[in-house]
Write an enzyme that holds these catalytic residues in place. Structure first.
Site, PDB file in Angstrom:
ATOM      1  CG  ASN A 243      -7.847   1.983   5.194  1.00 20.85           C
ATOM      2  OD1 ASN A 243      -8.658   1.145   4.836  1.00 20.85           O
ATOM      3  ND2 ASN A 243      -7.417   2.064   6.441  1.00 20.85           N
TER       4      ASN A 243
ATOM      5  CD  GLU B 116      -2.906   1.021   2.397  1.00 21.85           C
ATOM      6  OE1 GLU B 116      -2.989  -0.061   3.031  1.00 21.85           O
ATOM      7  OE2 GLU B 116      -3.692   1.967   2.565  1.00 21.85           O
TER       8      GLU B 116
ATOM      9  CE1 TYR C 211      -3.773  -6.653   8.468  1.00 15.35           C
ATOM     10  CE2 TYR C 211      -5.999  -5.821   8.164  1.00 15.35           C
ATOM     11  CZ  TYR C 211      -4.710  -5.980   7.705  1.00 15.35           C
ATOM     12  OH  TYR C 211      -4.348  -5.478   6.490  1.00 15.35           O
TER      13      TYR C 211
ATOM     14  CD  GLU D 241      -6.127  -5.014   3.651  1.00 19.98           C
ATOM     15  OE1 GLU D 241      -5.991  -4.712   4.859  1.00 19.98           O
ATOM     16  OE2 GLU D 241      -6.511  -4.208   2.786  1.00 19.98           O
TER      17      GLU D 241
ATOM     18  CD  GLN E  87       0.084  -2.609   3.805  1.00 20.97           C
ATOM     19  OE1 GLN E  87       0.942  -2.028   3.181  1.00 20.97           O
ATOM     20  NE2 GLN E  87      -1.043  -2.014   4.164  1.00 20.97           N
TER      21      GLN E  87
ATOM     22  CG  ASN F 245      -9.259  -1.417   1.090  1.00 19.81           C
ATOM     23  OD1 ASN F 245      -8.844  -2.567   1.150  1.00 19.81           O
ATOM     24  ND2 ASN F 245      -9.172  -0.571   2.132  1.00 19.81           N
ATOM     25  CD  GLU F 246     -10.253  -3.020   5.416  1.00 19.11           C
ATOM     26  OE1 GLU F 246     -10.224  -1.978   6.090  1.00 19.11           O
ATOM     27  OE2 GLU F 246      -9.596  -4.039   5.689  1.00 19.11           O
TER      28      GLU F 246
HETATM   29  O1  AHR Z   1      -3.138  -2.939   6.065  1.00 21.19           O
HETATM   30  C1  AHR Z   1      -3.446  -1.772   6.760  1.00 21.19           C
HETATM   31  C2  AHR Z   1      -4.890  -1.359   6.568  1.00 21.19           C
HETATM   32  O2  AHR Z   1      -5.735  -2.296   7.167  1.00 21.19           O
HETATM   33  C3  AHR Z   1      -5.379  -1.300   5.144  1.00 21.19           C
HETATM   34  O3  AHR Z   1      -5.082  -0.082   4.540  1.00 21.19           O
HETATM   35  C4  AHR Z   1      -6.853  -1.462   5.292  1.00 21.19           C
HETATM   36  O4  AHR Z   1      -7.443  -2.031   4.154  1.00 21.19           O
HETATM   37  C5  AHR Z   1      -7.004  -2.303   6.535  1.00 21.19           C
HETATM   38  O5  AHR Z   1      -7.938  -1.800   7.409  1.00 21.19           O
END
Ligand code: AHR
Length: 497
Positions: A72, A27, A244, A292, A349, A172-173
């Site tokens: 993001n 990113e 995550y 992700e 990432q 994205n999200e």
């Molecule tokens: O990977 C960090 C962030 O986590 C990314 O930008 C977003 O897509 C997620 O919330």
């Protein structure tokens, strides 16, 4: 001592493992791109400004696919800012990360860099502040041969042949209220459908990923997927999911059980996809893109202290512990167990930002590996071919009403290399004794057995002391592999067929 028995059978194959399973995300955030993969003037940068030491480190992970430019960031990004002569590119505010974006790295740089690491691109488009018009122009720029405004501009910018980007992420999200241009499911579903329609008119051969839930625990989980799929089931090939994990509660047993939650998340999304498929009388199966996934939480405090509006600030620079490596390992095993539906994965990432690879601006070594690098390296290199169903008999522990096996395993058979690869993680604070029965396979011999073990759960790897070592205590008797595993250990056993 914990005891475990596992069994695989050559007839019991879950699925081929899609080579895109072990991808990553880069990113335009923090020091992932700037001072990470791209640093003109650095002694180890090549003529394009790409760090060659970073390229070499990434090649060790054999990353097949890279999602870009976010995250993001993409939800406020103008892709046109990143093309053309670098001295004419605008400097902008990146309001997703309160940073300054110089746009010195953009579309051409990314795609050229992908060639250096041997990866395919997954291009994410902005469905936050932008929409159909920017997306149709971007695909015309990238994939249309010539003779139109955008394709001729690409040629003028130095790329004669179309880039022919195959895989595209529709935003994205978008379900998260933290997202610039956050939408409800109806708004996003309609926009994703219309954007897919326009993009496929330009290039019908593309594959598309629609945004699923960005967290298992979001209130909208479930209804989001249903509404999105009602709108785009016919248009897209994959539905995404993001997840995550953290140990904010300082509960190691719970943290180490994160993969149990991931397993439910994936199964639930599969059920929703299949329910929509049935309701729509569709033949097509919806595949999943876990684009992700990782552990992320260590840098929260230091991020809060960063001054806004810097170029390449130190953001999300988690320093991973050995416990994090065990969690990443077991999350990867969970993806492998769902190889029939998960076709795309992106560890988020790749460099500096919640990453397996870190760079030093000065100093030696110029690149260092985090704890999570090691299990990911083994899985991305050796979990290839076909994923095998593993039957297991293992003692469980219980945490927040969850049954968690002390040992988890996944296995792959790779006909290209004539290998069976067994991955076993021991989450117990004591050694474990295991037996692995191989049914209906020709006689196997031991090729290599390794372990990642022996570190404090809190240990991090700035000093680069962590390494993979040989796993000594392994024997094969009548196609049953037997051995002893260290407490808190990640293990890989390669067998020749
Ligand atoms: O990977 C960090 C962030 O986590 C990314 O930008 C977003 O897509 C997620 O919330």
């Amino acid at each position: 001592m914990v005891k475990a028995t596992f069994k695989i059978n050559s007839d019991n194959i879950i699925s081929e493992i899609d080579p895109r399973m072990w991808g990553s995300l880069t990113e335009q955030l923090g020091r992932c791109v700037y001072n990470g993969i791209y640093q003109p003037g650095h002694p180890l940068a090549n003529k394009d400004g790409f760090r060659t030491d970073v390229i070499e480190a990434i090649k060790k992970l054999r990353v097949p696919l890279v999602r870009y430019p976010g995250g993001n960031f993409v939800s406020g990004y103008n892709w046109e800012d990143g093309i053309g002569p670098k001295d004419t590119r605008p400097v902008r505010l990146d309001i997703a990360w309160k940073s300054i974006e110089t746009n010195q790295f953009g579309l051409h740089e990314f795609l050229n860099w992908c060639k250096c690491i041997g990866a395919e691109a997954d291009m994410a488009i902005n469905l936050g502040t932008r929409g159909i018009d920017a997306a149709r122009n971007l695909i015309e720029y990238c994939n249309f041969p010539s003779g139109t405004y955008w394709s001729d501009l690409r040629i003028k910018n130095g790329q004669k042949e179309p880039f022919n980007i195959k895989l595209w992420s529709l935003g994205n999200e978008v379900d998260g209220d933290w997202q610039i241009g956050h939408k409800n499911a109806h708004e996003y579903g309609r926009l994703a459908h219309e954007t897919a329609k326009a993009m496929k008119r330009v290039d019908p051969s593309i594959e598309l990923i629609a945004c699923g839930s960005s967290l298992h625990t979001l209130d909208t989980f479930g209804s989001w997927e249903e509404t999105i799929l009602d709108n785009v089931y016919e248009d897209v090939d994959y539905l995404s999911l993001h997840q995550y994990y953290d140990d904010n509660e300082h509960d190691i047993k719970k943290f180490l059980s994160s993969s149990v939650d991931l397993d439910s998340f994936i199964s639930e999304v599969v059920s929703i996809c299949d329910a929509v498929k049935a309701r729509k009388h569709m033949d097509k199966t919806m595949y999943l893109a876990m684009d992700e996934w990782n552990v992320s939480y260590h840098s929260k405090e230091s991020d809060a202290k960063q001054k806004p509006w810097q170029v390449a600030p130190h953001l999300l620079e988690d320093h991973y512990t050995f416990a994090d490596a065990l969690v990443v390992g077991s999350l990867a095993l969970t993806l492998l167990k769902h190889a029939d539906r998960i076709k795309i994965g992106c560890l988020a990432q790749l460099v500096n930002v919640i990453a397996p690879i870190m760079t030093n601006n000065e100093g030696n070594p110029s690149v260092w590996y985090q704890s999570i690098f090691y299990p990911f390296m083994q899985i991305s290199n050796f979990a290839q071919g076909e994923s095998l169903k593993v039957d297991s008999k293992v003692e469980n522990y219980t945490v927040v009403n969850r049954d968690v096996p002390y040992l988890s395993s996944a296995a792959a058979v790779n006909k290209a290399t004539n290998e069976i690869v067994l991955f076993i993680e021991n989450k117990a604070d004591e050694p474990a004794q295991f037996e692995y029965q191989l049914c209906n396979f020709p006689n196997v011999s031991l090729k290599k057995a390794t372990q990642f073990a022996g570190y404090d759960l809190d240990a991090t790897n700035e000093n680069q002391l962590m390494h993979i070592s040989d796993l000594k205590d392994v024997a094969i008797d009548n196609n049953t592999v037997k051995g002893k595993l260290d407490a808190y250990s990640w293990n890989m056993i390669r067998l020749s067929l």
